[in-house]
Enzyme design. Structure first.
Site, short mmCIF file in Angstrom:
data_model
loop_
_atom_site.label_atom_id
_atom_site.label_comp_id
_atom_site.label_asym_id
_atom_site.label_seq_id
_atom_site.Cartn_x
_atom_site.Cartn_y
_atom_site.Cartn_z
N SER A 69 0.77 -1.20 -0.01
CA SER A 69 0.11 -0.09 0.09
C SER A 69 0.74 1.33 -0.15
O SER A 69 0.34 2.16 -0.19
CB SER A 69 -0.92 0.14 1.36
OG SER A 69 -2.01 -0.59 0.97
N LYS A 72 0.38 3.28 -3.09
CA LYS A 72 -0.83 4.23 -3.19
C LYS A 72 -0.46 5.70 -3.37
O LYS A 72 -0.72 6.60 -3.81
CB LYS A 72 -1.82 4.08 -2.09
CG LYS A 72 -2.55 2.72 -2.10
CD LYS A 72 -3.35 2.11 -1.03
CE LYS A 72 -4.01 1.22 -1.41
NZ LYS A 72 -4.12 0.14 -0.30
N TYR A 199 -3.23 -2.02 -10.20
CA TYR A 199 -3.33 -2.01 -8.84
C TYR A 199 -2.30 -3.22 -8.19
O TYR A 199 -1.55 -3.04 -7.41
CB TYR A 199 -4.62 -2.14 -8.21
CG TYR A 199 -4.74 -2.08 -6.73
CD1 TYR A 199 -4.40 -0.99 -5.97
CD2 TYR A 199 -4.97 -3.18 -6.03
CE1 TYR A 199 -4.38 -1.11 -4.48
CE2 TYR A 199 -4.82 -3.38 -4.75
CZ TYR A 199 -4.68 -2.38 -4.04
OH TYR A 199 -4.52 -2.40 -2.56
N TYR A 251 -4.59 4.25 7.96
CA TYR A 251 -6.02 3.54 7.91
C TYR A 251 -6.72 4.19 9.37
O TYR A 251 -6.44 5.14 9.78
CB TYR A 251 -5.96 2.22 7.92
CG TYR A 251 -5.25 1.72 6.61
CD1 TYR A 251 -5.53 2.03 5.43
CD2 TYR A 251 -3.95 1.02 7.00
CE1 TYR A 251 -4.87 1.80 4.32
CE2 TYR A 251 -3.40 0.70 5.72
CZ TYR A 251 -3.56 0.82 4.48
OH TYR A 251 -3.08 0.47 3.56
N VAL A 269 1.04 -3.91 3.74
CA VAL A 269 1.00 -4.96 4.54
C VAL A 269 2.15 -5.90 4.63
O VAL A 269 2.19 -6.93 5.28
CB VAL A 269 -0.12 -5.93 3.89
CG1 VAL A 269 -1.51 -5.34 4.49
CG2 VAL A 269 -0.37 -6.07 2.54
O1 DON Z 1 -4.85 -4.88 -1.96
C1 DON Z 1 -4.66 -5.46 -0.75
O2 DON Z 1 -5.47 -5.79 -0.05
C2 DON Z 1 -3.22 -5.77 -0.51
N1 DON Z 1 -2.53 -5.83 -1.86
C3 DON Z 1 -2.43 -4.94 0.46
C4 DON Z 1 -2.49 -3.76 0.27
C5 DON Z 1 -2.06 -3.02 1.51
O3 DON Z 1 -0.82 -3.11 1.56
C6 DON Z 1 -3.02 -2.65 2.60
N2 DON Z 1 -2.25 -2.17 3.83
N3 DON Z 1 -1.87 -2.19 4.79
#
Ligand code: DON
Length: 315
Positions: A69, A72, A199, A251, A269
């Site tokens: 993430s 992003k 994405y 978040y 994550v």
């Molecule tokens: O899209 C997703 O849910 C995963 N690729 C996680 C993205 C992410 O890192 C969310 N955060 N902490």
């Protein structure tokens, strides 16, 4: 910000790492794809790169991991470059995605139904899908543009891990549901498969903590990359990106991060958290075990310890 003696920075990152490491075992490594489940919970890296180029690192700061993430943030920056005006914010972005904390998990669908397909912010999954949709419209090759931007900021090329991208694709049911729901409200222009492809692959970009710390320095430097002198974003837009990071980048824990760390941050994550210390440095910490909200447990502690020791909080 007053100049901090580099010797103190070296000491501070070592002490912060020592204080934070034991907390890792309180968290759980993400397990929705094998590439994350297999991450060693004891890996720990911390990097702080000053605007003048001095790099301070401890632990596994040169080991690459999926930025997840944290991508992003870079996707939003690229969208602002392509769509923004130097004077302020681009309506084309902000009519399609909000700038409010969600108070919900990063992959929640709940608000999207109530709020007619407009995601709360670009730092949660739904918002990032809208940004990916915009990038498809405004870049001939969005991933090439994104990895190009990040590589330039990091000072070396970055790669997309194809196995992580494939695993993300195979587990993208919730993100697909979000995309379809937004499309039903008219807030997704391109085919959901094309949007998910961007994405999923942006989440699979791999970088080290040192590279990430370098690559966010432009935000600390009023939008100018100190390595090249190139303006990445106007100062006005850079400040707005940091405002979104501070309020939405971690978040449901954004309030706690503002309270305990006091810097604009963005987490992922795989256990990375990047932070910007205005007029001072780019920072990144990596420790895979996460708390219930998806933020690195030891990473948060390390940032708290570091900002306390160096008095880096913006407040
Ligand atoms: O899209 C997703 O849910 C995963 N690729 C996680 C993205 C992410 O890192 C969310 N955060 N902490």
């Amino acid at each position: 910000m007053a100049r901090i003696d580099p010797t103190n920075i070296e000491q501070a990152i070592r002490d912060s790492a020592d204080a934070a490491r034991p907390h890792a075992r309180k968290g759980e490594v993400a397990d929705y794809i094998p590439q994350l489940a297999e991450l060693d919970p004891d890996r720990f890296g911390l990097a702080l790169v000053e605007l003048d180029g001095r790099e301070h690192v401890v632990g596994d700061a040169d080991e690459c991991f999926p930025i997840q993430s944290m991508s992003k943030l870079f996707a939003l920056v690229l969208a602002m470059q392509r769509l923004g005006s130097d004077r302020g914010v681009s309506e084309e972005i902000w009519t399609r995605v909000g700038r409010e904390p969600s108070g919900d998990p990063f992959n929640s669908l709940v608000q999207l139904e109530h709020e007619r397909g407009i995601p709360r912010n670009p730092m949660i999954n739904a918002g990032a899908l809208v940004i990916a949709d915009l990038l498809i419209e405004h870049c001939s090759d969005p991933l090439d543009s994104l990895t190009g931007l990040i590589g330039e900021l990091a000072g070396e090329p970055v790669r997309i891990d194809p196995e992580v991208a494939a695993a993300e694709d195979a587990t993208s049911q919730r993100n697909r549901a979000m995309g379809n729901l937004m499309a039903s409200f008219g807030n997704l222009t391109n085919d959901i498969d094309a949007v998910l492809d961007v994405y999923n692959r942006q989440c699979a970009i791999t970088m080290s903590a040192r590279q990430i710390a370098r690559s966010v320095r432009f935000l600390a430097d009023d939008g100018v990359d100190p390595a090249s002198g190139r303006t990445v974003l106007s100062g006005s837009l850079a400040r707005r990106v940091m405002a979104v990071m501070l309020t939405c980048g971690t978040y449901d824990a954004a309030g706690d991060f503002a309270f305990s760390v006091g810097l604009p941050c963005k987490s992922g994550v795989a256990g990375g958290i990047l932070a910007v210390a205005p007029d001072h440095s780019g920072i990144c910490v990596w420790s895979p075990p996460l708390d219930a909200m998806g933020n690195s447990v030891a990473g948060r502690v390390a940032l708290h310890e570091l900002t306390e020791r160096l008095e880096l909080s913006i407040f």
